[in-house]
Design an enzyme around this catalytic site. Sequence first.
Site, short mmCIF file in Angstrom:
data_model
loop_
_atom_site.label_atom_id
_atom_site.label_comp_id
_atom_site.label_asym_id
_atom_site.label_seq_id
_atom_site.Cartn_x
_atom_site.Cartn_y
_atom_site.Cartn_z
N THR A 85 0.88 -1.18 0.00
CA THR A 85 0.00 0.00 0.00
C THR A 85 0.91 1.22 0.00
O THR A 85 1.03 1.93 1.00
CB THR A 85 -0.91 0.02 1.25
OG1 THR A 85 -0.10 -0.14 2.43
CG2 THR A 85 -1.94 -1.07 1.22
N GLU A 150 -0.87 -6.12 11.24
CA GLU A 150 0.37 -6.80 11.61
C GLU A 150 1.33 -5.79 12.23
O GLU A 150 1.49 -4.70 11.71
CB GLU A 150 0.97 -7.42 10.33
CG GLU A 150 2.06 -8.38 10.60
CD GLU A 150 1.75 -9.30 11.75
OE1 GLU A 150 0.81 -10.08 11.66
OE2 GLU A 150 2.46 -9.22 12.78
N GLU A 154 10.92 -5.44 10.96
CA GLU A 154 11.92 -6.11 10.13
C GLU A 154 13.09 -6.52 11.01
O GLU A 154 13.47 -5.79 11.92
CB GLU A 154 12.39 -5.18 9.01
CG GLU A 154 11.30 -4.92 8.00
CD GLU A 154 11.80 -4.15 6.78
OE1 GLU A 154 13.02 -4.08 6.57
OE2 GLU A 154 10.94 -3.62 6.06
N ASN A 227 1.67 2.91 15.09
CA ASN A 227 2.88 3.32 14.37
C ASN A 227 3.15 4.81 14.57
O ASN A 227 4.30 5.22 14.75
CB ASN A 227 2.74 3.01 12.88
CG ASN A 227 3.26 1.61 12.57
OD1 ASN A 227 3.63 0.88 13.47
ND2 ASN A 227 3.27 1.25 11.31
N PHE A 268 11.97 2.79 22.38
CA PHE A 268 11.74 3.85 21.38
C PHE A 268 12.08 5.23 21.90
O PHE A 268 11.46 6.22 21.53
CB PHE A 268 10.32 3.76 20.80
CG PHE A 268 10.24 2.71 19.73
CD1 PHE A 268 10.28 1.37 20.06
CD2 PHE A 268 10.21 3.06 18.39
CE1 PHE A 268 10.29 0.39 19.09
CE2 PHE A 268 10.21 2.08 17.40
CZ PHE A 268 10.25 0.74 17.76
N CYS A 279 7.66 1.62 6.80
CA CYS A 279 6.39 1.79 7.53
C CYS A 279 6.19 3.17 8.13
O CYS A 279 5.24 3.88 7.76
CB CYS A 279 6.29 0.74 8.63
SG CYS A 279 6.05 -0.90 7.97
C1 UDX Z 1 7.90 -0.60 12.53
C2 UDX Z 1 7.03 -0.96 13.75
O1 UDX Z 1 7.87 -1.12 14.89
C3 UDX Z 1 6.23 -2.22 13.50
O2 UDX Z 1 5.35 -2.46 14.58
C4 UDX Z 1 5.41 -2.03 12.22
O3 UDX Z 1 4.69 -3.22 11.92
C5 UDX Z 1 6.30 -1.65 11.05
O4 UDX Z 1 7.07 -0.47 11.39
P1 UDX Z 1 10.22 -1.44 11.53
O5 UDX Z 1 10.08 -0.35 10.51
O6 UDX Z 1 10.63 -2.79 11.09
O7 UDX Z 1 8.86 -1.63 12.35
O8 UDX Z 1 11.36 -0.96 12.55
P2 UDX Z 1 11.49 -0.36 14.01
O9 UDX Z 1 12.39 -1.24 14.78
O10 UDX Z 1 10.19 -0.03 14.61
O11 UDX Z 1 12.30 1.00 13.69
C6 UDX Z 1 11.78 1.98 12.81
C7 UDX Z 1 12.76 3.13 12.67
O12 UDX Z 1 12.83 3.88 13.87
C8 UDX Z 1 14.20 2.72 12.35
O13 UDX Z 1 14.72 3.62 11.39
C9 UDX Z 1 14.92 2.85 13.66
O14 UDX Z 1 16.30 3.12 13.52
C10 UDX Z 1 14.19 4.05 14.27
N1 UDX Z 1 14.22 4.08 15.74
C11 UDX Z 1 13.61 3.12 16.48
C12 UDX Z 1 14.86 5.15 16.38
O15 UDX Z 1 15.41 6.06 15.73
N2 UDX Z 1 14.84 5.21 17.74
C13 UDX Z 1 14.23 4.26 18.50
O16 UDX Z 1 14.25 4.39 19.74
C14 UDX Z 1 13.60 3.18 17.86
#
Ligand code: UDX
Length: 467
Positions: A85, A150, A154, A227, A268, A279
């Site tokens: 999407t 979901e 990743e 998200n 986070f 995402c």
């Molecule tokens: C995310 C959501 O966590 C997940 O629930 C959803 O289904 C898809 O999107 P993802 O994109 O795989 O998952 O990665 P995630 O580990 O959540 O990190 C996303 C981004 O945020 C990354 O670029 C990561 O480096 C950044 N991040 C994460 C930070 O900069 N700081 C943090 O504390 C956590």
Amino acid sequence: MKICVVGSGYVGLVAAVCFAEMGHHVQCVDNDEARIKLLREGGVPIFEAHLPELLAKHRDRGVRFISGLGEAVAESEAIFIAVGTPQGDSGAADLSYVEAVVSQIARGIRDYKVVVEKSTVPVYTNDWIRRVLHRHGVDPLNFGVVSNPEFLREGTAISDFLHPDRIVVGANEERAADVLRRIYEPLTTGSYYARPDALPGSCSMQQPAPLLVTSAQTAELIKHASNAFLALKISFINAVSNLAEAVDADIEDIAAGMGLDTRIGPKFLHAGLGYGGSCFPKDVAAFHWVAQQRGVNFQLLREIRRINDTQREVFYNKVLAALWTLRGKRLAALGLAYKGGTDDVRESPALEIIRKLLKAGAQVTAYDPAAMERAQEVLPPGDSLRYAGYLYEAAANADAVLILTDWPQFAALDLVHLKQVMRFPIMIDGRNLYKPQTMIDHGFTYVSMGRPASYPAQQDKPRKVAC
Ligand code: UDX
């Protein structure tokens, strides 16, 4: 149970393999013939922990990969839609793939089926799916539509799927909700976790996965809101990190101090280069679009994005401040993926920063443990950009090392060796992987996010000058 999963991308492939692991019979359908061929022949198209083992275990047994939808629909009780999407120009999600799949599903429905939206979609998509099925003449008694978002990340997708914090089922009728309850039964009763071959994780027989049944619209909003909230946490800590830096405070200690409050929690709250990936950027934009469409003022979502974009700028300015000019400078870029543990470079802050450095005339040598191939597809090597075969090769003769992705390997560098191979011992760390004192002890000038820069010797310390 017999299940059909449409789409063999991140979500579809992981869902298909995990449903097979739970004991179901799955047909995973994709119209990308090359991908289906690869999967049938034993290939693993994405870099994901546990995926190769589970594919080897279930391929041609619990899960079959096929390219035609018709028979799979007729034979399955539930059809999961897990197609892309992508973000359209307005920020809205482009649902044309979902609509095309629903039209095809309609042709295969002869008796009661549950059509499940697994892709991240805006609120009321459920309604649209229902309408499209009606338009194609499907008897309303012959189908139910459910939203089952979901939440997998990743890199930890398989474990997230089999050990979920929660399973959300958005259904406007009981019969459809019951089908989903039966599908997830191995996780909600804990019977899966009692199996000797179960993948270990946070759930157990005693603490099985919780399942929440809501209305369809509620489930759709839960996904977008979750998200967006995680993105908000990241942007919040990044904004605080810029403030911390302005007053010589330490963002790592601030995050620890905030995270100990159980109402806030430590996750986070890692300051850095901002979020990337397939995402968060797309979903925050789509959620904002949904709010605008419904006349709800949700400017906070715009601000989340603004702060996120600013972080790359903040980092770039740090490189400038540490090196003065960039033309001809040799920079080692450690990391290309948008986060550690994946080969995905979509919306990667690392690539954006590298592009900017190249534009300013720097010579960049990049290294990533997994994402080199994917990065080269979008950022081909050239006179100013090289890809190194191994980590320390990237750092050889460099004026500075830049940490752009939070790979565990980058947090465990041999600092003595690194210093020896570099031209000047300068590290600019966009992910705060080191303690400043460690870097001082190893003789590095160390610049990170939301913490004062540290210098091995007093003479290297710049005077504060007004801009
Ligand atoms: C995310 C959501 O966590 C997940 O629930 C959803 O289904 C898809 O999107 P993802 O994109 O795989 O998952 O990665 P995630 O580990 O959540 O990190 C996303 C981004 O945020 C990354 O670029 C990561 O480096 C950044 N991040 C994460 C930070 O900069 N700081 C943090 O504390 C956590």
